[in-house]
Design an enzyme around this catalytic site. Structure first.
Site, PDB file in Angstrom:
ATOM      1  N   CYS A   1       2.418  17.014  -6.812  1.00 58.73           N
ATOM      2  CA  CYS A   1       1.753  17.209  -8.105  1.00 58.73           C
ATOM      3  C   CYS A   1       2.685  17.951  -9.054  1.00 58.73           C
ATOM      4  O   CYS A   1       3.330  18.922  -8.673  1.00 58.73           O
ATOM      5  CB  CYS A   1       0.472  18.022  -7.898  1.00 58.73           C
TER       6      CYS A   1
ATOM      7  N   HIS B   1      -2.116  15.675 -14.148  1.00 53.75           N
ATOM      8  CA  HIS B   1      -3.560  15.429 -14.177  1.00 53.75           C
ATOM      9  C   HIS B   1      -4.236  16.150 -15.341  1.00 53.75           C
ATOM     10  O   HIS B   1      -5.261  15.683 -15.833  1.00 53.75           O
ATOM     11  CB  HIS B   1      -4.211  15.835 -12.848  1.00 53.75           C
TER      12      HIS B   1
ATOM     13  N   LYS C   1       0.862  -1.179   0.000  1.00 51.64           N
ATOM     14  CA  LYS C   1       0.000   0.000   0.000  1.00 51.64           C
ATOM     15  C   LYS C   1       0.898   1.229   0.000  1.00 51.64           C
ATOM     16  O   LYS C   1       1.809   1.325   0.820  1.00 51.64           O
ATOM     17  CB  LYS C   1      -0.879   0.017   1.244  1.00 51.64           C
TER      18      LYS C   1
ATOM     19  N   CYS D   1      -0.298  14.955  -5.525  1.00 56.22           N
ATOM     20  CA  CYS D   1      -0.900  14.240  -6.651  1.00 56.22           C
ATOM     21  C   CYS D   1      -2.007  13.311  -6.188  1.00 56.22           C
ATOM     22  O   CYS D   1      -1.864  12.604  -5.195  1.00 56.22           O
ATOM     23  CB  CYS D   1       0.180  13.429  -7.364  1.00 56.22           C
TER      24      CYS D   1
ATOM     25  N   CYS E   1      -3.776  11.785  -9.076  1.00 51.46           N
ATOM     26  CA  CYS E   1      -4.067  11.074 -10.327  1.00 51.46           C
ATOM     27  C   CYS E   1      -3.095   9.923 -10.582  1.00 51.46           C
ATOM     28  O   CYS E   1      -3.280   9.158 -11.507  1.00 51.46           O
ATOM     29  CB  CYS E   1      -4.035  12.042 -11.517  1.00 51.46           C
TER      30      CYS E   1
END
Length: 104
Positions: free
Chosen positions: A82, A86, A53, A71, A73
């Site tokens: 990020c 995206h 995970k 982030c 996406c």
């Protein structure tokens, strides 16, 4: 036009309200679209796949900037931060994902 990942592993669906939901005010031309992983696929294309995970913890006091974008996406080259990937993902899939913004 879909990315090679999404063409093979995603399907797009239009989300319609069920009759059990409370009625909402009507909005003209508004359609919710989301990308979903297909059979055997996942949303994360390649980030830290060896981990069971992927979990990241950041204490807000350790943030270098007063506003930091994370982030959501799974396409960022600077994950977990990020990098704007995206935007391309959303155009290719019809999705509407954006970053998580954390304020210091």
């Amino acid at each position: 036009m879909a990315t090679p990942f999404c063409a093979a592993a995603c399907r797009l669906s239009v989300v319609a309200p069920t009759t059990a939901q409370a009625p909402r005010p009507r909005r003209r031309g508004l359609v919710a679209v989301r990308a979903e992983a297909g059979a055997g696929g996942g949303i994360n294309p390649a980030i830290r796949k060896e981990e069971d995970k992927v979990v990241d913890t950041v204490l807000t006091g350790e943030l270098a900037k007063p506003l930091t974008a994370y982030c959501r996406c799974w396409r960022s080259g600077t994950f977990p931060l990020c990098d704007g990937a995206h935007v391309k993902h959303n155009k290719a899939t019809g999705d509407n994902v954006g970053p998580l913004l954390v304020k210091k």
